[in-house]
Design a protein around this motif. Structure first.
Motif, mmCIF file in Angstrom:
data_model
loop_
_atom_site.group_PDB
_atom_site.id
_atom_site.type_symbol
_atom_site.label_atom_id
_atom_site.label_comp_id
_atom_site.label_asym_id
_atom_site.label_seq_id
_atom_site.Cartn_x
_atom_site.Cartn_y
_atom_site.Cartn_z
ATOM 1 N N ASP A 1 -10.627 15.397 -11.000
ATOM 2 C CA ASP A 1 -10.012 14.509 -10.011
ATOM 3 C C ASP A 1 -8.577 14.964 -9.752
ATOM 4 O OD1 ASP A 1 -12.272 12.999 -9.933
ATOM 5 O OD2 ASP A 1 -11.491 11.346 -11.154
ATOM 6 N N ARG A 2 -8.247 15.146 -8.477
ATOM 7 C CA ARG A 2 -6.866 15.473 -8.101
ATOM 8 C C ARG A 2 -6.411 14.366 -7.148
ATOM 9 N NH1 ARG A 2 -9.443 20.271 -7.673
ATOM 10 N NH2 ARG A 2 -9.270 20.373 -5.394
ATOM 11 N N VAL A 3 -5.612 13.462 -7.683
ATOM 12 C CA VAL A 3 -5.268 12.229 -6.992
ATOM 13 C C VAL A 3 -3.903 12.358 -6.321
ATOM 14 C CG1 VAL A 3 -4.902 9.739 -7.224
ATOM 15 C CG2 VAL A 3 -6.588 10.903 -8.675
ATOM 16 N N GLY A 4 -3.856 12.125 -5.013
ATOM 17 C CA GLY A 4 -2.588 12.046 -4.308
ATOM 18 C C GLY A 4 -2.056 10.634 -4.404
ATOM 19 N N LEU A 5 -0.817 10.508 -4.865
ATOM 20 C CA LEU A 5 -0.181 9.203 -5.054
ATOM 21 C C LEU A 5 0.812 9.012 -3.911
ATOM 22 C CD1 LEU A 5 -0.011 6.825 -7.023
ATOM 23 C CD2 LEU A 5 1.685 8.113 -8.331
ATOM 24 N N VAL A 6 0.554 8.015 -3.056
ATOM 25 C CA VAL A 6 1.320 7.863 -1.817
ATOM 26 C C VAL A 6 1.951 6.480 -1.762
ATOM 27 C CG1 VAL A 6 1.212 7.895 0.706
ATOM 28 C CG2 VAL A 6 -0.223 9.464 -0.624
ATOM 29 N N ALA A 7 3.261 6.446 -1.520
ATOM 30 C CA ALA A 7 3.992 5.187 -1.346
ATOM 31 C C ALA A 7 5.373 5.531 -0.818
ATOM 32 C CB ALA A 7 4.096 4.417 -2.666
ATOM 33 N N GLY A 8 6.079 4.534 -0.330
ATOM 34 C CA GLY A 8 7.434 4.750 0.150
ATOM 35 C C GLY A 8 8.392 5.035 -0.985
ATOM 36 N N ASN A 9 9.597 5.487 -0.646
ATOM 37 C CA ASN A 9 10.629 5.704 -1.657
ATOM 38 C C ASN A 9 10.893 4.404 -2.409
ATOM 39 O OD1 ASN A 9 11.132 8.416 -1.072
ATOM 40 N ND2 ASN A 9 12.538 7.902 0.588
ATOM 41 N N GLY A 10 10.960 4.505 -3.751
ATOM 42 C CA GLY A 10 11.269 3.338 -4.566
ATOM 43 C C GLY A 10 10.143 2.344 -4.706
ATOM 44 N N ARG A 11 8.908 2.750 -4.374
ATOM 45 C CA ARG A 11 7.782 1.812 -4.418
ATOM 46 C C ARG A 11 6.871 2.029 -5.628
ATOM 47 N NH1 ARG A 11 9.443 -2.211 -2.803
ATOM 48 N NH2 ARG A 11 7.326 -3.015 -2.986
ATOM 49 N N GLY A 12 7.347 2.758 -6.655
ATOM 50 C CA GLY A 12 6.645 2.751 -7.929
ATOM 51 C C GLY A 12 5.896 3.999 -8.320
ATOM 52 N N LYS A 13 5.985 5.078 -7.529
ATOM 53 C CA LYS A 13 5.221 6.287 -7.871
ATOM 54 C C LYS A 13 5.664 6.858 -9.219
ATOM 55 C CE LYS A 13 6.277 8.637 -4.164
ATOM 56 N NZ LYS A 13 7.213 7.653 -3.569
ATOM 57 N N THR A 14 6.968 7.087 -9.365
ATOM 58 C CA THR A 14 7.464 7.673 -10.612
ATOM 59 C C THR A 14 7.235 6.728 -11.782
ATOM 60 O OG1 THR A 14 9.139 8.981 -9.441
ATOM 61 C CG2 THR A 14 9.513 8.586 -11.781
ATOM 62 N N SER A 15 7.404 5.428 -11.571
ATOM 63 C CA SER A 15 7.167 4.453 -12.645
ATOM 64 C C SER A 15 5.722 4.524 -13.127
ATOM 65 C CB SER A 15 7.487 3.039 -12.153
ATOM 66 O OG SER A 15 8.846 2.914 -11.803
ATOM 67 N N LEU A 16 4.777 4.636 -12.193
ATOM 68 C CA LEU A 16 3.373 4.728 -12.579
ATOM 69 C C LEU A 16 3.098 6.018 -13.344
ATOM 70 C CD1 LEU A 16 0.492 3.714 -12.577
ATOM 71 C CD2 LEU A 16 0.200 4.677 -10.274
ATOM 72 N N LEU A 17 3.658 7.137 -12.889
ATOM 73 C CA LEU A 17 3.457 8.404 -13.596
ATOM 74 C C LEU A 17 3.992 8.312 -15.030
ATOM 75 C CD1 LEU A 17 4.415 10.999 -10.814
ATOM 76 C CD2 LEU A 17 2.118 10.429 -11.634
ATOM 77 N N ARG A 18 5.156 7.692 -15.208
ATOM 78 C CA ARG A 18 5.727 7.555 -16.556
ATOM 79 C C ARG A 18 4.821 6.700 -17.447
ATOM 80 N NH1 ARG A 18 10.590 9.642 -17.212
ATOM 81 N NH2 ARG A 18 11.917 10.046 -15.389
ATOM 82 N N CYS A 19 4.248 5.664 -16.872
ATOM 83 C CA CYS A 19 3.325 4.834 -17.653
ATOM 84 C C CYS A 19 2.083 5.626 -18.046
ATOM 85 C CB CYS A 19 2.942 3.585 -16.859
ATOM 86 S SG CYS A 19 4.279 2.386 -16.672
ATOM 87 N N MET A 20 1.610 6.494 -17.157
ATOM 88 C CA MET A 20 0.429 7.303 -17.478
ATOM 89 C C MET A 20 0.702 8.261 -18.632
ATOM 90 S SD MET A 20 -1.211 8.320 -13.793
ATOM 91 C CE MET A 20 -1.901 7.089 -12.681
#
Length: 505
Positions: free
Chosen positions: A29-48
């Protein structure tokens, strides 16, 4: 190998960033993570990775899984090391002496020249620093790979190289990629997650097809909402009519029926979900207009670095009102140097031999480093310098995505995405009729990129652009200039150049 399972995962900062994520990222699985700036992408990656914890829910990784996380920024401690040593230091201490060969194998995968390997990290280009960070993670042989904005600072050749590498070397492990590069996401993903505060959307599709599916979901939600609100209105009107009749006739039955209708309306209304609207700083441009047909005329221009031999020549070129001119070429061919010469010629008339500028040109300029921003100043002071008054300044900054509490902080403390939006707001306030932009989509999220494209097209803005963003180039350009063989030549489309770089990279 293994998987990463998200079970009802939510993250709340000041406001909810997203809620209820519930899916599995498995091998391949190669998942593209899409959201606006400051909408949680990096936070989710850190949790993973286990470096952070979600506000609620849980993230379960397969037993013993090694998760490699490629962050956006280069740690300060690596800057004075050589590229080779910076990658070697990623190995566990007990492996660094006997398994240095693994470093060379990984650097070979990224086609790293021998002399580049011995350069200090701080002397590397932003693109090579980015590849160094990826190599540091890959040398540890991770079972899953998470990448945060991996194409930032990469030129087109390196973007193609990264695409090929991901599709081959990392094809059998779970990969999650947070990126604003639409063409890159299309090339490397087979799944897409759109992060949203209320109901995130996950599709087993690459970005472009997932975006179409998302638009269908949103359109259906809007149609459903309109039907529900129409029914609420009908019930309330019927209830009001029955109430009046009941009062006039003294009928308790009609009064009771009216109450039931109001309760039904309230129940439907309470169940109506608010439609998602992508939140990014509002990007607007302006076009003050000009009567001149030719804004810039170039003849017999030699483009050179400040202390080097000529890079290329421009025999003759006219830039007409309404042109959206994109300059193409590999890194080092002189694209940015041409932009600098145009900037100098517009700012100081007659300062560059071979460039004539119409007196009516009003310049809007931004470069890759956003060097026009006074980083020690605050957004409030910078935008207030346009003489707008306090209330108007506050309102404009809020519309550009700056909460009131952030408006007085130094610009140096802003994220690069926020700085990009601030620079674009300042461009608008200068009311230009000619835009000169070097990599204007750097750090701008997808909704912001699309807004910028729409503004350029709507205002029929005259532009000279340099960009590695293939989607942006294709959507905006009307004329394409290619630097090739130390000459600037006009080509019909950018696609032949893109294909050549992909083949030769």
């Amino acid at each position: 190998m293994g998987s990463i399972s998200l079970r009802n995962v939510s993250i709340t900062a000041t406001d909810p960033l997203f809620a209820g994520l519930d899916f599995v990222i498995a091998e391949g699985d190669r998942v593209g993570l899409v959201a606006g700036n400051g909408r949680g992408k990096t936070s989710l990656l850190r949790c993973m990775t286990g470096e952070g914890e979600p506000t609620s829910g849980e993230i379960v990784r397969s037993r013993g899984m090694r998760v490699g996380f490629v962050e956006q920024d280069v740690p300060e401690a690596l800057l004075d090391l050589t590229l080779h040593e910076a990658v070697r230091r990623a190995l566990p201490p007990h492996q660094r002496e006997d398994e240095t060969w693994r470093v060379d194998v990984v650097l070979d995968e990224f086609e790293t020249p021998q002399d580049m390997r011995e350069r200090p990290v701080r002397a590397l280009s932003g693109g090579w620093q980015r590849l160094m960070l990826i190599a540091r993670v890959w040398v540890t042989e991770p079972d899953a790979l998470l990448l945060d904005e991996p194409t930032n600072h990469l030129d087109l050749a390196k973007i193609y190289q990264l695409e090929t590498w991901l599709n081959l070397a990392a094809r059998n492990i779970p990969v999650v990629i947070a990126s604003h590069d639409r063409a890159f996401l299309d090339a490397v993903t087979n799944r897409t997650l759109f992060l949203r505060p209320e109901a995130s959307q996950y599709f087993p599709l690459p970005y472009g097809r997932a975006r179409e599916a998302l638009e269908e979901v949103d359109a259906a939600a809007q149609a459903r909402q309109e039907r529900e609100l129409k029914e609420v209105s009908r019930l309330r009107k019927q209830a009001a009519k029955l109430t009046n009749i009941g009062i006039n006739s003294g009928s308790d039955l009609l009064t009771k029926k009216s109450k039931q209708l109001r309760e039904r309306a309230e129940k439907i209304e309470s169940a109506v979900t608010s439609l998602h609207k992508e939140r990014s700083g509002d990007i607007r441009l302006a076009n003050s207009g000009t009567h001149a047909k030719v804004l810039i005329a170039i003849e017999d221009l030699s483009v050179s670095p400040p202390d080097g031999a000529p890079l290329f020549k421009v025999p003759k070129l006219h830039i007409f009102q309404g042109d959206r001119l994109v300059v193409l070429g590999r890194n080092g061919t002189g694209k940015t140097q041409l932009v600098r010469l145009l900037h100098q010629a517009i700012e100081t008339s007659g300062s560059v031999e071979g460039i004539r500028v119409s007196p009516s040109v009003r310049l809007g300029y931004t470069d890759q480093a956003l060097s026009q921003l006074p980083v020690r100043s605050s957004p409030s002071d910078y935008i207030g310098g346009f003489g707008l008054g306090d209330q108007r300044t506050i309102s404009l900054l809020a519309g550009a995505g700056f909460a009131v509490e952030k408006q007085s902080r130094p610009i140096s403390e802003l994220s690069f995405g926020q700085r990009a939006r601030l620079g674009l707001l300042a461009l608008r306030l200068r009311e230009p009729n000619f835009y000169l932009m070097d990599e204007p989509t750097n750090h701008v999220d997808i909704v912001g990129q699309e807004r910028l494209e729409a503004e350029i097209l709507e205002h029929e803005a005259t532009c000279v652009l340099v960009s590695h963003d293939r989607s942006f180039v294709r959507n905006i350009g009307t004329r394409f200039l290619l630097i090739e063989g130390k000459r600037l030549v006009e080509v019909e489309t950018p696609d032949a150049f893109f294909e050549t770089v992909a083949i030769e990279r």
